[in-house]
Every structure is written in structure tokens, then in C-alpha cells.
Scaffold this active site. Structure first.
Site, short mmCIF file in Angstrom:
data_model
loop_
_atom_site.label_atom_id
_atom_site.label_comp_id
_atom_site.label_asym_id
_atom_site.label_seq_id
_atom_site.Cartn_x
_atom_site.Cartn_y
_atom_site.Cartn_z
CB SER A 115 -0.94 0.01 1.21
OG SER A 115 -0.21 -0.08 2.42
CG HIS A 179 -9.40 -6.57 9.20
ND1 HIS A 179 -8.54 -7.59 9.54
CD2 HIS A 179 -10.53 -6.78 9.93
CE1 HIS A 179 -9.12 -8.39 10.43
NE2 HIS A 179 -10.33 -7.91 10.67
CD GLU A 432 -4.52 -17.60 8.67
OE1 GLU A 432 -3.89 -16.57 8.94
OE2 GLU A 432 -5.69 -17.60 8.23
CG ASN A 471 -6.37 -9.57 5.09
OD1 ASN A 471 -6.40 -9.10 3.96
ND2 ASN A 471 -7.32 -9.33 5.97
CE1 TYR A 472 -1.22 -12.44 9.87
CE2 TYR A 472 -3.22 -13.42 8.98
CZ TYR A 472 -2.54 -12.85 10.03
OH TYR A 472 -3.15 -12.68 11.24
#
Length: 538
Positions: A115, A179, A432, A471-472
Site C-alpha cells: 500500500s 482488513h 491457520e 491478508n498475510y
């Protein structure tokens, strides 16, 4: 903005698609600044070029992985912090007009800096000022801005009600824009699913500057933005979420066990039992190596595991449930602490129960380490022999410099179809596994260690494809081509790992809603060209 001006402006946005795929020919930020000043009112004080006295402060304000703020890290030509939709439209138009990449930043929590870092000349569209929170008591819903952090979201909910919550993440400084875009899970996922499962509407600005809600964008597009990863489908500026009921009193515990306290047996049982607990109960685990006087090793090293838990109910019921399902943990009633929901959320951000909730409004309250991470999904419990080998791998890194996080699924997660959202890890996924290593010192050595850890885990994690959570984000899985198009086959190397069969649908949607591939980064969803000449061709 007058109607005639708006129509002409949107036409310019559409026509400028032709140049959006080319390299920047002029890296002078002043040309970009002149463009947005021409097309937007009162924006000059919201633009930070590298010559601006507050540029570095603004850039660093929400970078959460300090592996990236280095002298050789590419920096944006400008950072824009708009306060209105029309200003965002101007940034989109001028990024196209100047042939610049545009990166979208919500909370700056991208693990690979996607980002706010690009190898091509780029600008950052920072949504930090989009912090609206509008609560509707009658429907128990809220419209929330993408610039809010999770902590700010929880604080605003707590101000409105002590019996409503939202199933988002643990860390208060994470931006909700990214998120939600990846799915988003927290300590209530086993009761209510992902954050994205509880999104009812959204407001998005597309590559042509159109402002679209769920009805206008259509169900495919709306499906894609709730789990398909940030930065691929448009600028989501706000989300309508359904808040969920929580008891006035909830219960938490935090206990730790070491190898000398039978950790291996306890954790082996945890792997299979955690996804089968009552939906109201969630237990997660963090593993590190530490120094301990109780260690039987000559170097005083041992492995410790911390269990964190939330129960949507009173302490006696929580204790009874743990005793029934997981007696190996050795929990005692005194470990269980009754608090309200907001206090519990602060607890999982590692804040004291007595801390004033206003601290959740401070986006810099948490540490910001430099780190490299990897991520896997586990479908079958790792056997004892595999765990013992894992502990040996942990001993290869200095104490407390690497962490393994185990996030269990099950409950409501098992009841939602894999295709319901782009996030595919539903029934059949036990938990996870997130791996982190700090890289402030010995970076090259530690990066190679976590690479080797991933290799070691290969026999024990999901296969065909080996899966990971978007997201990771992990660029080791593969990237798009820096210039030109990326083939479906190439993008599938990482796309199938994040989204499994949902990747195909994401590619089809992307090819329709952003055919010029304006919204792109190293792992954005690719566009599959039909081979026809279009405005997208340079």
C-alpha cells in the site's frame, strides 16, 4: 462539483484508461500536483510531495512493518490524504493522466508494503481521513469509513452499546479497509464468521471515477471486494456492517505452558479440539522460544505456548466448557476473567483491562517491528514427531525473536460455503499457522531461517494447492510482471494459494470491472485480455 463538470470529468477518467498501463514518462511530482489542483477544490494542503516538510512523517505514520522504511526503499512521488469523494476522483484521473501507479492505503498494515511501496513511479492515496461512523440503532448496522482502524471501530461501537460488537481482528492499529478486503477474522469468527461475512453494503469508486453502492456495482463485484484482497477492484471508501449481539459480560483467559509442563501433548490435542469447541468459545495459541531457569537444556532455552481465549458468556460456563473439551490444558477457575466486550477487545490488543478505552483512538499505541512472515493453512493435526522438529527449528533463532501463531477455525466458519466469499478456508480447515521473525538485526540470516521453516512444514500443511491467507500477503509466492500483462498461469501460482477455486471467478470479475488494470500491485488480481484492441492498449 456541478453536474456538467462532473459528466465531463468522468468522461476524462474513462478516456484516460488508454495511458494507465504504460510506464510513467515524467517523474516530476509537480505535474501530478498541478493536475489535481486543476481538477479538485481545496486539495493543495492534502498533498505531500517529497519536498514537503511533513512528507516523511506522513509516509511513516501508518507503516507497520519497519522492514520497509529504508534509504533504498522506493518512495511515492506524492501522498494524498483526501477528505471527499471528488478529491479521490481527481487522484485517480491524474494518476492515469500522468501514467503513475496509484497505491491505496488504509491502515498501512500490508506485510509486504504493497500500500505504500512500488518499483514503478507511484503516488499513495491515503484514506486516513475517511473515519466516518454512522450508527443505526433500529437496524443495528453502521456505515464505517475505510480510514478507521479496528480499535477506532471497536471504540465507536462501545460508545453506542454494551450488547453489540463486531467480529473483526485483534490488533487495534490495523486499518479496516485492508482488513475487510481480505476477509478479516478475529476472536468471534467461530460464532459469527469473518468481518466480510457481516458486510451488507459498500461505497466504492471505480477506475472511471463512478461512485457505486452494492446495487450499482452488482453482486459479483460486491462479492469480490469482500475477501478478494485490497487494491484490485476499486477504492472502497466505506462499508455498511451488521453489528452482532454480545453478552453484557464476556470472559477471557490467558495462560501459558512450557515443554517442562507437557506442552507438546497439550498442543497436539489443541490442534484437533479447538475447531470443535462451542461456537461461543475461541482459543488461539502463540509459540516462542524463551530463556527459563526451569529448562532442562544447557542453554536454558525452552518452548512456551500462550493460550488466549474469548468466551461469549460467564466464567463458570467457560470453565466448564474447557474442562469438558480440553482438560489437558489444566485451566483453573481463577484464570477466567469476566469483563465487558470492549475490555476484551482491548485485552487482545495487549492493553490492560483498566486502560481508558480512548487509547483505541491512538493508532501508534502498538509496537511496530521489522519482520518477515509466512502463512499456511493446516487441515490435519501435525503429529508429535513433527511438533518436536518444529521446536528444534525455533531454537535456531534467538529467544523471543520468532513467533508462531495458531488461529483455529470451526464453528460458524464450517457452515459457510467455500464459494460464499473469495476467502475459501471454511469446512476442512483446522487452523491457520502464521510465522513471524523479527529482522531488526541479522536480517539476511533470519529471512533464510523463515524460508527454511516453510520448507520444513511442507509435509504438514495443506496441499494442492498449499494455501495461504491473502491478508498475510507473501511475495515469495509469486508476483505479477512489473511491466505488461501477467498470464493467468503465472498469477495462479499465488492466486490459487490465496483463493483456491474462487480465483477463477475473481479474474473474470476483474477483467470486466477494471479491464485496463488500473488498480494493480505485485499480487493484484490480473486481467485476462480477450485479445481485442481497446482503449487500454498503449
Amino acid at each position: 462539483m456541478k453536474l456538467s463538470h462532473s459528466i465531463c470529468f468522468l468522461l476524462l477518467l474513462t478516456l484516460s484508461c488508454a495511458s494507465s498501463s504504460a510506464l510513467a514518462q515524467d517523474e516530476n511530482p509537480q505535474n501530478f500536483v498541478n493536475c489535481i489542483n486543476l481538477h479538485s477544490i481545496d486539495i493543495s494542503e492534502l498533498v505531500y510531495t517529497q519536498q514537503h516538510s511533513n512528507f516523511t512523517q506522513t509516509l511513516l505514520s501508518s507503516i507497520n512493518n519497519l522492514r520497509f522504511p529504508k534509504p533504498d526503499t522506493p518512495r511515492p512521488l506524492a501522498i494524498v490524504t483526501p477528505v471527499s469523494e471528488s478529491q479521490i476522483q481527481s487522484v485517480i484521473y491524474c494518476s492515469k493522466e500522468q501514467n503513475l501507479e496509484m497505491r491505496i492505503r488504509s491502515g498501512g498494515h500490508s506485510f509486504e508494503g504493497l500500500s505504500y511501496v512500488s518499483a514503478l513511479p507511484f503516488v499513495v492515496l491515503d484514506l486516513v481521513k475517511f473515519k466516518n461512523f454512522s450508527f443505526d440503532a433500529a437496524t443495528e448496522t453502521a456505515w464505517i469509513g475505510s480510514g478507521l482502524t479496528i480499535g477506532e471501530l471497536y471504540y465507536n461501537i462501545g460508545k453506542q452499546s454494551n450488547v453489540l460488537g463486531f467480529p473483526a481482528g485483534l490488533w487495534a492499529n490495523v486499518g479496516i479497509g485492508g482488513h475487510f478486503s481480505g476477509g478479516g477474522y478475529g476472536m468471534m469468527k467461530r460464532k459469527y464468521g469473518l468481518a466480510a461475512d457481516n458486510v451488507e453494503d459498500a461505497c466504492l469508486i471505480d477506475a472511471n471515477g463512478r461512485i457505486l453502492d452494492r446495487k450499482a456495482m452488482g453482486e459479483d463485484w460486491f462479492w469480490a471486494i469482500r475477501g478478494g484482497g485490497g487494491g484490485s477492484f476499486g477504492v472502497v471508501i466505506s462499508w455498511k456492517v451488521k453489528l452482532v449481539p454480545v453478552p453484557e459480560i464476556v470472559t477471557v483467559f490467558r495462560v501459558s505452558r512450557t515443554l517442562e509442563q507437557n506442552l507438546t501433548t497439550i498442543f497436539h490435542k489443541f490442534q484437533s479440539v479447538a475447531p470443535k469447541l462451542p461456537k461461543e468459545l475461541d482459543i488461539r495459541a502463540d509459540i516462542q522460544s524463551i530463556l527459563s531457569n526451569a529448562s532442562l537444556r544447557a542453554d536454558n532455552r525452552t518452548i512456551t505456548i500462550g493460550f488466549d481465549s474469548l468466551y461469549l458468556g460467564r466464567a463458570n460456563s467457560m470453565f466448564s466448557a474447557v474442562e469438558e473439551y480440553f482438560p489437558e490444558l489444566g485451566l483453573v477457575r481463577e484464570d477466567c476473567v469476566e469483563v465487558n466486550w470492549l475490555q476484551a477487545m482491548m485485552h487482545f490488543t495487549n492493553l490492560e483491562f483498566s486502560t481508558p478505552p480512548e487509547i483505541l483512538l491512538n493508532s501508534t499505541v502498538l509496537p511496530r517491528p521489522a519482520f518477515k512472515s509466512r502463512n499456511d493453512v493446516v487441515q490435519v493435526p501435525i503429529p508429535v514427531q513433527g511438533l518436536e522438529g518444529l521446536w528444534e527449528k525455533m531454537y535456531q533463532i534467538a529467544p523471543q525473536q520468532a513467533t508462531l501463531q495458531f488461529t483455529s477455525y470451526g464453528g460458524r466458519m464450517d457452515e459457510i460455503a467455500e464459494s460464499a466469499l473469495p476467502f475459501p478456508f471454511r469446512a476442512g480447515s483446522l487452523y491457520e499457522l502464521n510465522m513471524f521473525v523479527q529482522t531488526e538485526t541479522d536480517e539476511a540470516e533470519r529471512v533464510e531461517w523463515i524460508r527454511g521453516l516453510g520448507t520444513y512444514l511442507t509435509p504438514y500443511v495443506s496441499q494442492n494447492p498449499r494455501s495461504a491467507y491473502v491478508n498475510y500477503v507473501d511475495l515469495w509466492l509469486g508476483t505479477n510482471n512489473l511491466n505488461g500483462t501477467t498470464s493467468y498461469e503465472q498469477a495462479s501460482k499465488w492466486g490459487k494459494r490465496y483463493f483456491r477455486n474462487n480465483f477463477d471467478r475473481l479474474v473474470k470479475i476483474k477483467s470486466v470491472v477494471d479491464p485496463c488494470n488500473f488498480f494493480r500491485h505485485e499480487q493484484s488480481i490480473p486481467v485476462i485480455s480477450a485479445g481485442k484492441i481497446s482503449l487500454c492498449d498503449p
